[in-house]
Structure formats: C-alpha cells, structure tokens
Design a protein around this motif. Structure first.
Motif, mmCIF file in Angstrom:
data_model
loop_
_atom_site.group_PDB
_atom_site.id
_atom_site.type_symbol
_atom_site.label_atom_id
_atom_site.label_comp_id
_atom_site.label_asym_id
_atom_site.label_seq_id
_atom_site.Cartn_x
_atom_site.Cartn_y
_atom_site.Cartn_z
ATOM 1 N N VAL A 394 -4.968 -5.203 44.099
ATOM 2 C CA VAL A 394 -6.090 -4.695 43.764
ATOM 3 C C VAL A 394 -5.923 -2.395 44.756
ATOM 4 C CG1 VAL A 394 -8.772 -4.021 44.690
ATOM 5 C CG2 VAL A 394 -7.641 -6.128 44.464
ATOM 6 N N ASN A 395 -6.350 -1.646 43.840
ATOM 7 C CA ASN A 395 -6.307 -0.563 43.843
ATOM 8 C C ASN A 395 -4.841 -0.627 44.387
ATOM 9 O OD1 ASN A 395 -8.568 0.579 43.224
ATOM 10 N ND2 ASN A 395 -9.833 0.237 44.670
ATOM 11 N N PRO A 396 -3.531 -0.863 43.597
ATOM 12 C CA PRO A 396 -2.477 -0.709 44.792
ATOM 13 C C PRO A 396 -1.696 0.108 44.951
ATOM 14 C CG PRO A 396 -1.907 -1.008 42.239
ATOM 15 C CD PRO A 396 -3.604 -1.435 42.462
ATOM 16 N N THR A 397 -1.162 0.550 45.846
ATOM 17 C CA THR A 397 -0.440 1.874 46.206
ATOM 18 C C THR A 397 1.196 1.451 46.658
ATOM 19 O OG1 THR A 397 -0.561 0.768 49.032
ATOM 20 C CG2 THR A 397 -2.719 2.312 48.132
ATOM 21 N N VAL A 530 3.123 -3.142 72.816
ATOM 22 C CA VAL A 530 2.852 -3.382 71.968
ATOM 23 C C VAL A 530 3.619 -1.824 71.144
ATOM 24 C CG1 VAL A 530 1.269 -3.099 69.672
ATOM 25 C CG2 VAL A 530 1.401 -4.848 71.712
ATOM 26 N N VAL A 531 4.391 -1.634 70.560
ATOM 27 C CA VAL A 531 4.788 -0.417 69.978
ATOM 28 C C VAL A 531 4.648 0.246 68.370
ATOM 29 C CG1 VAL A 531 6.712 1.095 69.419
ATOM 30 C CG2 VAL A 531 6.613 -0.232 71.386
ATOM 31 N N TYR A 532 3.831 0.672 68.362
ATOM 32 C CA TYR A 532 3.554 1.870 66.514
ATOM 33 C C TYR A 532 4.535 2.062 65.938
ATOM 34 C CZ TYR A 532 -1.469 0.185 68.666
ATOM 35 O OH TYR A 532 -2.009 -0.552 69.517
ATOM 36 N N THR A 533 4.851 2.088 64.766
ATOM 37 C CA THR A 533 6.277 2.617 64.495
ATOM 38 C C THR A 533 5.473 2.872 63.378
ATOM 39 O OG1 THR A 533 6.605 0.453 63.153
ATOM 40 C CG2 THR A 533 7.016 0.389 64.648
ATOM 41 N N GLY A 534 4.123 3.546 62.693
ATOM 42 C CA GLY A 534 3.950 4.291 61.373
ATOM 43 C C GLY A 534 3.700 3.157 60.198
ATOM 44 N N LEU A 535 3.162 3.245 59.254
ATOM 45 C CA LEU A 535 2.568 2.703 58.202
ATOM 46 C C LEU A 535 4.007 2.610 57.137
ATOM 47 C CD1 LEU A 535 -0.624 4.050 56.447
ATOM 48 C CD2 LEU A 535 0.321 2.076 57.819
ATOM 49 N N ARG A 536 4.788 1.642 56.742
ATOM 50 C CA ARG A 536 5.289 0.982 55.885
ATOM 51 C C ARG A 536 5.763 2.422 54.761
ATOM 52 N NH1 ARG A 536 6.539 -4.501 57.103
ATOM 53 N NH2 ARG A 536 4.631 -4.489 56.221
ATOM 54 N N PRO A 537 6.752 2.467 53.948
ATOM 55 C CA PRO A 537 6.718 2.655 52.687
ATOM 56 C C PRO A 537 5.351 1.203 51.659
ATOM 57 C CG PRO A 537 8.944 3.366 53.238
ATOM 58 C CD PRO A 537 8.028 1.921 54.371
ATOM 59 N N GLY A 538 4.461 2.042 50.944
ATOM 60 C CA GLY A 538 3.166 1.498 50.094
ATOM 61 C C GLY A 538 2.884 0.812 51.005
ATOM 62 N N GLU A 539 2.910 0.943 52.364
ATOM 63 C CA GLU A 539 1.375 0.594 53.301
ATOM 64 C C GLU A 539 0.172 1.013 52.938
ATOM 65 O OE1 GLU A 539 1.983 -2.810 57.049
ATOM 66 O OE2 GLU A 539 3.110 -0.932 57.002
ATOM 67 N N LYS A 540 -1.138 0.114 52.951
ATOM 68 C CA LYS A 540 -2.194 0.535 53.399
ATOM 69 C C LYS A 540 -3.008 -0.210 54.655
ATOM 70 C CE LYS A 540 -4.707 -1.550 49.653
ATOM 71 N NZ LYS A 540 -5.298 -1.793 48.352
ATOM 72 N N LEU A 541 -4.064 1.053 55.011
ATOM 73 C CA LEU A 541 -4.152 0.535 55.952
ATOM 74 C C LEU A 541 -5.693 -1.218 55.876
ATOM 75 C CD1 LEU A 541 -5.338 3.898 57.787
ATOM 76 C CD2 LEU A 541 -4.076 1.845 58.360
ATOM 77 N N LEU A 599 0.958 2.105 33.420
ATOM 78 C CA LEU A 599 -0.041 1.155 33.209
ATOM 79 C C LEU A 599 -1.571 -0.044 34.033
ATOM 80 C CD1 LEU A 599 3.290 -1.535 32.160
ATOM 81 C CD2 LEU A 599 1.459 -0.628 30.617
ATOM 82 N N VAL A 600 -1.425 1.529 35.281
ATOM 83 C CA VAL A 600 -2.158 0.837 36.240
ATOM 84 C C VAL A 600 -2.826 2.214 37.052
ATOM 85 C CG1 VAL A 600 -2.917 -0.253 38.338
ATOM 86 C CG2 VAL A 600 -0.820 -1.294 36.705
ATOM 87 N N PRO A 601 -3.710 2.975 36.590
ATOM 88 C CA PRO A 601 -3.963 4.303 36.447
ATOM 89 C C PRO A 601 -4.312 4.092 38.342
ATOM 90 C CG PRO A 601 -4.791 3.815 34.566
ATOM 91 C CD PRO A 601 -4.327 2.444 35.128
ATOM 92 N N GLU A 602 -5.164 3.169 39.137
ATOM 93 C CA GLU A 602 -5.331 3.068 39.783
ATOM 94 C C GLU A 602 -4.536 3.247 41.226
ATOM 95 O OE1 GLU A 602 -5.633 -1.120 39.041
ATOM 96 O OE2 GLU A 602 -6.286 0.787 37.698
ATOM 97 N N PHE A 603 -3.470 3.163 40.605
ATOM 98 C CA PHE A 603 -1.911 3.098 41.759
ATOM 99 C C PHE A 603 -1.585 3.886 42.193
ATOM 100 C CE2 PHE A 603 3.045 2.131 40.918
ATOM 101 C CZ PHE A 603 2.936 1.822 42.920
ATOM 102 N N ILE A 604 -1.862 3.998 43.588
ATOM 103 C CA ILE A 604 -1.596 5.598 43.732
ATOM 104 C C ILE A 604 -0.696 5.728 45.658
ATOM 105 C CG2 ILE A 604 -2.386 7.635 45.019
ATOM 106 C CD1 ILE A 604 -4.789 7.471 43.212
ATOM 107 N N SER A 605 0.690 5.707 45.227
ATOM 108 C CA SER A 605 1.166 5.596 46.289
ATOM 109 C C SER A 605 0.737 6.336 47.491
ATOM 110 C CB SER A 605 3.301 6.269 45.692
ATOM 111 O OG SER A 605 3.184 5.481 44.555
ATOM 112 N N LYS A 606 1.179 5.557 48.625
ATOM 113 C CA LYS A 606 0.857 5.520 49.544
ATOM 114 C C LYS A 606 1.792 5.762 50.892
ATOM 115 C CE LYS A 606 -3.580 5.797 49.769
ATOM 116 N NZ LYS A 606 -4.525 4.749 50.635
#
Length: 620
Positions: A394-397, A530-541, A599-606
């Motif tokens: 759904v709304n892929p990133t 607990v260490v925060y490493t930053g969002l990984r490629p393609g990952e959304k909150l 093919l998936v216009p809502e696919f917006i990379s993060k």
C-alpha cells in the motif's frame, strides 16, 4: 461409645451396671469392623482427605447408628432390656464422626502447613485469578511437596473479590500499592498467571508494575495440556513479549467452510518452508486434504517440515517438491502430476533493505513467480488461487512493497480477464475459471528475520538494541492468527477480492525494545542502550493496510474486510509486466525500478537511491 454412655449418664459409673456392657462391646466392635471393611474407610491417604473420604465416614456413622437402633429395639423386644438408648446412639454418631474427621483434617492441615511453612527456601508467590483456574493451580502447587513455590495469596482485577479470602488465603487487587504491600510484608518474588487469556492493558499494567518492583511473572500452561500428566514446575513459563502487545488475539472459532473447501482435495503451498507457508501446512493438514504439495527451494527447512508432517499428518499424503517458482517447466511438471485444486501462494522475497539493493531479483521472484503460478492455475483448472501479500504494497516506498503490489495488480486484472473470457466463450473443457484471491496483512511475530527475535539476540549479547527511528511503528500479528485469516479469507473469496485484516493498534518499535529490556531484568539506557540507526533504504515510519483512495466492505468476520480498489486493464498491465520482467532478466537496476514506478504510480521511494526517479512527482 463409652464416652456417649458417660455423657448420657452424667458420668454416673454405677448406672453402667444397668446395661449389658459385654454384649455392647461385642456389637460395637463387630459393627465398626464390618462397616469399615465394606466402606474401606481405612484405604484413603489421610493427608489427601477429600469429600469422598468424608462421605464414606458419614455413611459409616449413619449406618452404624441405624444398626445400633435396630439391635437395641430387638434386644428390648426379647429381653426387656435396652442395649442402646436413642440418645446414646445420637451422641455416639456425632462423637464418632467428629473424631474420625477431625483426625484426618488435622493430619491434612499439618502436611499442608509443613508444605507451606516448613521450608524457608521456598519462593513466595501469588496467583492471578481467584476463580476456578487459580484454585486448580494453587491446589497442585500446594500438593507438590518437592516443589519450591509457596502460595501466599491471590490477585484479581474484580473489585468485588478484593479483601476477601479464598481457601484461607487473602485476595488482593492488582494495583501497584497492593503489590508493594505484598513485597514489603510477604516478601513475594513471583506472580503466577493462571488465566489463559487476559485483557492486554491489564496484563501490561501488571507486568510493568512487577518489573518495577523486581517481581518475576510467569504463566501456567493451559490446564488441559498437563492435567492428565500431572503438575511439574516445567508447566510454568516466562511471559513473552508477544503476550504483551496491546492487541486482542484473533480467534477463528468456525472453520467449517475451510474444511469443506479443502477436504479430500489436492493442495499446493508455495514457500512452504517459510514462516507463513509452514503454518498454513500445519493448519491445512487438519482438514484432511487428499495431498499437500510443499513447494520451496530451501532444501533443509523443507526437509525439517517434511519430518514434522510425518509425525502429525496422519493419513494425509505430504509431498516435498523442491523448485524455484520462476522455473516454469518445473512448476508445469508439478501441476501436471499433482493437479492441485487450491493454491496458497506464500513464496516471496520479503526483506526490504535487501530487495532495495536487488530490485531485479525482487521482480523475478515476486512478480514473475506469481505470474507463472497464476497462468498455470488457469491452464490446469485450479479452483482457487490465494496469494499472501503485505501491507507494504500500500503506497509502497520500497522495491519489495512495489513488487508485491504489481503481483496484486496482475492477479486481480488477470482474474477479471479470465472471468470476461468465461462469460464470452463459456467454460473451457467444462471447467469454471480459477478464482484469484489476495490477502494483505502486516508483520508476523516470530517470523524469520522479524524484529523480536533480533532484539532477543541483541539482549543476550548485552546490547545495544538497534531501532531505525524513535517514531517508527508497525502492525503485528501472530503467525497462527495470520494463517487462520488467510484460510478463512480464501474460503469466503469469490474471486478478484483483496482481503485486508484488522491488525489492531500499531506498535511503537522503540517502546517494544525498552519493554523487552525491562523484561530481561535490566534497565533501558543504563544496563542496555537503545541506539537509533536511521531509516533503512525503502523503509517508512508507518505502514498502511489500505491505499488513501481505497475503502473497505465488511464480511461476516469482523476482522476481515474487502478492499475496494480500482480495476486495471489486463492487456495493458500484462504488456507492462512483460517489459518489466524482460528488464529484470537483464538485471538492469534503475530501468527496472523506473518501470515499476510506471506500473505503480503511487510508488515513491524513501531514503533510497531511486528517489531521483520521483523528481517529476509531487511530494506532499
């Protein structure tokens, strides 16, 4: 009997001469000996005196009193002398019963007292649940002489029970104040959960308070799993983090439709060695299909599943079939030989960062593999094709989510195309068209590579626990729950639907990490960080289960809904997917991702190298 006569005669010994003492002694000894042999009152183990023992003693007393009365009447008739006055018989009954029962109850109390207080090294514990389950657990623990647990009270969330006593033990409420009092006065070290299911918020509050007060929390296995084999300390298990997720367990109480659809049919499960696939197999085998084909390319896990099925499959034939779903020839051989009636397609690459680095592989496995299986299902007359999808579609990133969304689009448009052809030309060889059904849900607890097993390993190593972002949240569901819903949705589906599941409330991953640290007996930020490493490629909150433009229709199951999505033209979709697969076969990375976005216009990379491809899109 002598005491009864003394009480009746006001301890006047001279009045004894009025009665035939020798005859009375003979009758009393004979009657008691005979009735003891008949009722076997001597066979009970005194320390375990029960209601059955009390009943036998009462019957003995009543029957002996009746015999004395009859003997007394008879003696008076023939000899004009009373042997047993009625008052003596009544007094004897109460004295005899009282003495026999008091002795037994005293011995039972003495053993229980010793078991409870005799050992100073026993762990003091309270039981959550002042109901039947709590009483059962308290009884078996108290009777376990070799055990090291001493029950000192009960906890209960019902205010009407608080402050009362149960089997001599006090009942407390579950507030932190009550727990502090129990720690201070009774020195409790353990809380035993006797309830099989608790409201998540009650369980979380109780566990949080216990962690703060350094009280260990354990739960008892369901009684039906150990009542036949007897109690042992191994029946207590530590609370798992999965038990504390703030969500209600989904139960499918009626699987009759699933059983009807799968009984005596050939079933194919792809990705059978994976977390979802293997659980689908475990649940499907209960419906007694004619054969289950386990298709996977992972040899060792498939072998393990085959061995497991050998123990639990009963008369169901289980076939291991090693194959890559992208190998059309090999998959065609499977369909020709086993002729599956229902296909559960759970094979997929699912790890987001890995697929972001290998987009061509994601397309080949998740898109091409699905396309091959769908086309073979129609060609060989499969009744139903049930595909396992993900909320990341759904709304892929990311590439993984987009590949699953493309697989959804293909199966849905292909289903519409097949149905249109069917209406135009009628059934091919008398076979109705295959019904394609998609199921979409979030993360499953304990699956391969999921966050909880990773946190457990990091805690064992002493930390730190790595979280990508302080605000990241995810939906969670247990593997059995997810598979129950997949089977139920597959059974109710008529073709072309995308079923979404009610996943409850999303869980904040950072809070999950901190709770796991506290459950291990350590303090977050002090013992383990607990260490925060930053969002990984393609990952959304935040993950979503429905597109913004979508809404849902309800079904007969409150946890299963049908997503209303826009339809795609099959010819256009098929051409676009063929181009995409051709690019993926050449392992062109950026062109492949660019085609996915078409093919998936809502696919917006993060947070990805492919964000450059979205420059022409409006970002909110």
């Amino acid at each position: 009997m002598s005491l009864a006569f003394l009480l009746r005669l006001n301890f006047n010994l001279e009045d004894f001469n009025l009665y035939p003492i020798q005859d009375i002694v003979t009758v009393v000894v004979s009657v008691n000996l005979l009735l003891s042999l008949i009722f076997r009152t001597y066979t009970g183990i005194v320390r375990y005196t029960s209601m059955a023992d009390i009943s036998r003693i009462s019957y003995l007393g009543l029957l002996s009193a009746a015999i004395y009365y009859y003997v007394g009447i008879t003696a008076q008739h023939y000899h004009a002398a009373s042997m047993f006055p009625l008052s003596v018989i009544v007094i004897n009954f109460f004295i005899n019963t009282f003495v026999l029962l008091s002795y037994r109850l005293f011995v039972k109390w003495a053993f229980r007292y010793y078991g409870r207080y005799g050992s100073i090294n026993k762990t003091k514990a309270v039981i959550y649940s002042a109901g039947h389950s709590g009483l059962t657990v308290r009884k078996v623990i108290s009777e376990d002489v070799s055990g090291n647990i001493r029950i000192v009270g009960f906890l209960d969330d019902k205010l009407t029970r608080s402050g009362k006593r149960l089997e001599g033990l006090p009942i407390y409420d579950i507030s932190k104040t009550s727990l502090e009092k129990l720690v201070r006065i009774d020195k409790i070290e353990l809380v035993i959960l006797a309830e099989e299911s608790m409201e998540p918020h009650i369980l979380n509050d109780l566990v949080d308070n216990c962690i703060t007060l350094n009280i260990k929390v354990q739960k008892v296995l369901p009684v039906n799993k150990w009542i036949s084999t007897g109690w042992s300390p191994s029946k207590l298990q530590d609370i798992k983090i999965e038990d504390l997720l703030d969500r209600s367990v989904i139960n499918i109480n009626n699987n009759e439709q699933v059983s009807r659809e799968t009984k005596d049919k050939a079933i194919l499960v792809t990705g059978a060695a994976g977390s979802i696939g293997s659980e689908l197999v475990r649940q499907l085998v209960k419906s007694a299909p004619s054969v289950i084909v386990l298709c996977d390319k992972a040899e060792s896990p498939l072998h393990e599943l085959e061995l497991e099925m050998g123990d639990m499959a009963g008369g169901v034939k289980v076939v291991s079939f090693i194959s890559n779903i992208c190998d059309r020839v090999r998959m065609q051989q499977l369909f020709e030989v086993y002729e599956p009636a229902i296909v559960y397609h759970a094979a997929a690459y699912k790890h987001v960062p890995m697929m972001e680095k290998n987009p061509s592989i994601a397309v080949l496995n998740n898109v091409l593999g699905t396309k091959i299986l769908a086309e073979l299902s129609v060609e060989y007359g499969v009744e139903k094709f049930v595909m396992v999808s993900t909320d990341k579609a759904v709304n892929p990133t990311n590439v993984m989510g987009a590949s699953k969304r493309i697989a959804e689009i293909f199966t849905q448009s292909y289903s519409n195309h097949v149905n249109k052809q069917y209406k135009k030309t009628g059934p091919v060889y008398g076979i109705p068209p295959t019904r394609f059904i998609t199921t979409r849900f979030g993360n499953v607890l304990g699956s391969n590579g999921s966050v909880i097993p990773r946190f457990k390993k990091q805690i064992e190593k002493g930390g730190p626990l790595t979280v990508t972002h302080p605000d990241i949240t995810r939906y969670f569901m247990t593997i059995p729950e997810a598979c129950q819903l997949v089977l139920e949705a597959g059974a109710m589906g008529q073709g072309g639907e995308i079923f979404v599941f009610d996943m409850g409330q999303p869980v904040k991953i950072a809070e999950l990490a901190k709770k796991m640290i506290r459950m291990s007996g350590r303090e977050p930020g002090k013992d383990i960080h607990v260490v925060y490493t930053g969002l990984r490629p393609g990952e959304k909150l935040y993950e979503e289960l429905l597109n913004n433009a979508e809404n849902t229709m309800s079904t007969y199951h409150e946890k299963i809904m049908i997503a209303k999505v826009r339809e795609y033209d099959f010819v256009e979709v098929n051409d676009g997917i063929d181009q995409l697969i051709l690019s993926a076969h050449q392992h062109y990375l950026t062109p492949t991702v660019a085609m996915m976005k078409q093919l998936v216009p809502e696919f917006i990379s993060k947070n990805s190298a492919y964000e450059q491809l979205d420059k022409d899109k409006i970002k909110l």
